[in-house]
Scaffold this motif. Structure first.
Motif, PDB file in Angstrom:
ATOM      1  N   UNK A  74       4.728  19.297  -4.657  1.00  0.00           N
ATOM      2  CA  UNK A  74       4.848  18.410  -3.496  1.00  0.00           C
ATOM      3  C   UNK A  74       5.023  16.957  -3.934  1.00  0.00           C
ATOM      4  N   UNK A  75       5.844  16.242  -3.211  1.00  0.00           N
ATOM      5  CA  UNK A  75       5.931  14.799  -3.429  1.00  0.00           C
ATOM      6  C   UNK A  75       4.969  14.134  -2.465  1.00  0.00           C
ATOM      7  N   UNK A  76       3.951  13.467  -3.009  1.00  0.00           N
ATOM      8  CA  UNK A  76       2.921  12.811  -2.207  1.00  0.00           C
ATOM      9  C   UNK A  76       3.134  11.301  -2.303  1.00  0.00           C
ATOM     10  N   UNK A  77       3.196  10.637  -1.164  1.00  0.00           N
ATOM     11  CA  UNK A  77       3.503   9.204  -1.162  1.00  0.00           C
ATOM     12  C   UNK A  77       2.392   8.369  -1.775  1.00  0.00           C
ATOM     13  N   UNK A  78       1.142   8.644  -1.459  1.00  0.00           N
ATOM     14  CA  UNK A  78       0.039   7.914  -2.075  1.00  0.00           C
ATOM     15  C   UNK A  78       0.168   6.406  -1.913  1.00  0.00           C
ATOM     16  N   UNK A  79       0.214   5.707  -3.061  1.00  0.00           N
ATOM     17  CA  UNK A  79       0.239   4.252  -3.037  1.00  0.00           C
ATOM     18  C   UNK A  79       1.578   3.676  -2.582  1.00  0.00           C
ATOM     19  N   UNK A  80       2.566   4.513  -2.324  1.00  0.00           N
ATOM     20  CA  UNK A  80       3.811   4.028  -1.733  1.00  0.00           C
ATOM     21  C   UNK A  80       3.615   3.636  -0.270  1.00  0.00           C
ATOM     22  N   UNK A  81       2.556   4.126   0.352  1.00  0.00           N
ATOM     23  CA  UNK A  81       2.269   3.750   1.743  1.00  0.00           C
ATOM     24  C   UNK A  81       1.773   2.306   1.756  1.00  0.00           C
ATOM     25  N   UNK A  82       2.428   1.477   2.551  1.00  0.00           N
ATOM     26  CA  UNK A  82       2.076   0.065   2.608  1.00  0.00           C
ATOM     27  C   UNK A  82       0.760  -0.134   3.360  1.00  0.00           C
ATOM     28  N   UNK A  83       0.048  -1.186   2.981  1.00  0.00           N
ATOM     29  CA  UNK A  83      -1.255  -1.460   3.594  1.00  0.00           C
ATOM     30  C   UNK A  83      -1.152  -1.601   5.104  1.00  0.00           C
ATOM     31  N   UNK A  84      -0.087  -2.246   5.609  1.00  0.00           N
ATOM     32  CA  UNK A  84       0.041  -2.447   7.056  1.00  0.00           C
ATOM     33  C   UNK A  84       0.304  -1.154   7.815  1.00  0.00           C
ATOM     34  N   UNK A  85       0.642  -0.093   7.099  1.00  0.00           N
ATOM     35  CA  UNK A  85       0.929   1.195   7.729  1.00  0.00           C
ATOM     36  C   UNK A  85      -0.219   2.187   7.584  1.00  0.00           C
ATOM     37  N   UNK A  86      -1.294   1.775   6.954  1.00  0.00           N
ATOM     38  CA  UNK A  86      -2.256   2.757   6.466  1.00  0.00           C
ATOM     39  C   UNK A  86      -3.452   2.977   7.386  1.00  0.00           C
ATOM     40  N   UNK A  87      -3.297   3.901   8.331  1.00  0.00           N
ATOM     41  CA  UNK A  87      -4.409   4.466   9.064  1.00  0.00           C
ATOM     42  C   UNK A  87      -5.137   3.528  10.010  1.00  0.00           C
ATOM     43  N   UNK A  88      -6.325   3.970  10.394  1.00  0.00           N
ATOM     44  CA  UNK A  88      -7.136   3.233  11.342  1.00  0.00           C
ATOM     45  C   UNK A  88      -7.522   1.860  10.853  1.00  0.00           C
ATOM     46  N   UNK A  89      -7.688   1.720   9.551  1.00  0.00           N
ATOM     47  CA  UNK A  89      -8.025   0.404   8.999  1.00  0.00           C
ATOM     48  C   UNK A  89      -6.911  -0.595   9.281  1.00  0.00           C
ATOM     49  N   UNK A  90      -5.670  -0.151   9.078  1.00  0.00           N
ATOM     50  CA  UNK A  90      -4.521  -1.019   9.337  1.00  0.00           C
ATOM     51  C   UNK A  90      -4.344  -1.282  10.829  1.00  0.00           C
ATOM     52  N   UNK A  91      -4.433  -0.233  11.650  1.00  0.00           N
ATOM     53  CA  UNK A  91      -4.244  -0.402  13.086  1.00  0.00           C
ATOM     54  C   UNK A  91      -5.301  -1.342  13.649  1.00  0.00           C
TER      55      UNK A  91
END
Length: 328
Positions: free
Chosen positions: A137-154
């Motif tokens: 599997x290709x897992x994005x991991x740290x490729x996910x930007x901070x502004x896009x990352x989950x409840x913390x970002x929202x």
């Protein structure tokens, strides 16, 4: 009897599920969340031990009866981390047969047995993965930007929207009074001061307020959630295109706590974006909690074929233990 142990560790909680070879889940044990790369391996394994001990006690089983562990772990991002986590789990559980995958992979299996597709998990953080037959599997991991990352970002975006509204940089929004009430602060100046001084703590607790405001018709909150969903959908859109996966051969599974939020603006925004980019693509929310996906992966290996998603006695025991993902 020898049992299989499914394990799901995320930033918010750790869940252990004990299953017999027929697929019946006997018990689920719970502990707080952790991530070895943030809080340390000892902290992560202490939470694992607590969850496993809870599951064993609820089932009236002994640790020596566990034959294998199949674990989905947050923070399993780089190749060396898989080996570190396997060894740590062997020590923590006393079980030699340990399989480790990223936690978004067990979330995918909790929604489908298809070998081809993608998963988007939005909870405390965000992760996504692309799955193909015969390939890792290709897992994005740290490729996910901070502004896009989950409840913390929202939550952080909601905080900024409230502060912007106060000085005319953004539209008037109900997020401002909701956030002030959440922190027990009198005005936006106090809110800004507490934020700058690092007194607000985790912003993930503000995410439910965004959906509350959106449900009340607040346009700024609705737009915030929709934009957030579209940005998260890009990871799946890009992955399917990168690996040449056709819409008619793939399924996209949505999992994580934010997809349970109502109104379902986030789910709709993600699905609309994905199907616009890949017409005919099937998008579905996972039926089971990720820990059940870990059990299913263990059963797949045990039987040499995909265990039926609604197979008995697994489905009956999932219902009894409350391990269906609910959106109510």
């Amino acid at each position: 009897m020898k049992y299989m142990l499914g394990l799901d560790q995320g930033g918010t909680k750790t869940i252990a599920a004990l299953a017999d070879p027929s697929g019946r889940i006997l018990s689920a044990g719970y502990a707080g969340g952790s991530c070895h790369s943030i809080l340390g391996m000892d902290h992560s394994m202490d939470r694992v031990k607590e969850a496993v001990a809870d599951a064993l006690a609820r089932a009236g089983a002994e640790a020596g009866e566990i034959a294998s562990v199949h674990a989905g772990m947050t923070g399993a991002d780089f190749p060396y981390e898989y080996s570190l986590l396997r060894n740590a789990l062997r020590s923590a559980t006393g079980v030699a047969d340990v399989t480790v995958v990223n936690d978004c992979i067990i979330a995918y299996r909790g929604g489908t047995s298809s070998p081809t597709g993608a998963v988007l998990c939005i909870g405390t953080g965000t992760n996504a993965a692309i799955l193909r037959p015969g390939a890792e599997p290709f897992v994005y991991g740290y490729h996910v930007r901070d502004d896009d990352s989950g409840g913390e970002s929202l939550g952080s975006l909601a905080l900024r929207a409230a502060l912007d509204a106060d000085v005319g940089l953004g539209p008037v929004t109900q997020l401002k009074p909701l956030i002030l009430a959440h922190y027990g602060l009198a005005d936006a100046d106090a809110l800004m001061e507490h934020w700058v001084q690092g007194k607000l703590g985790s912003k993930k607790h503000l995410a439910p307020l965004v959906f509350e405001a959106a449900g009340a018709g607040d346009e700024a909150a609705v737009r915030l959630v929709r934009d957030f969903g579209r940005r998260n959908a890009r990871y799946v859109e890009a992955g399917l295109a990168r690996f040449g996966i056709r819409a008619d051969e793939a399924v996209v599974i949505l999992s994580g706590s934010l997809f349970k939020a109502r109104p379902a603006i986030l789910t709709e925004a993600v699905a609309d974006s994905l199907t616009a980019a890949h017409p005919g693509l099937r998008v579905a929310e996972a039926a089971y909690e990720p820990v059940v996906g870990a059990v299913l992966m263990a059963l797949d290996r045990e039987t040499g074929r995909p265990y039926p998603m609604q197979g008995q006695p697994l489905a009956a025991s999932v219902a009894a233990l409350g391990l269906f993902r609910t959106t109510e």
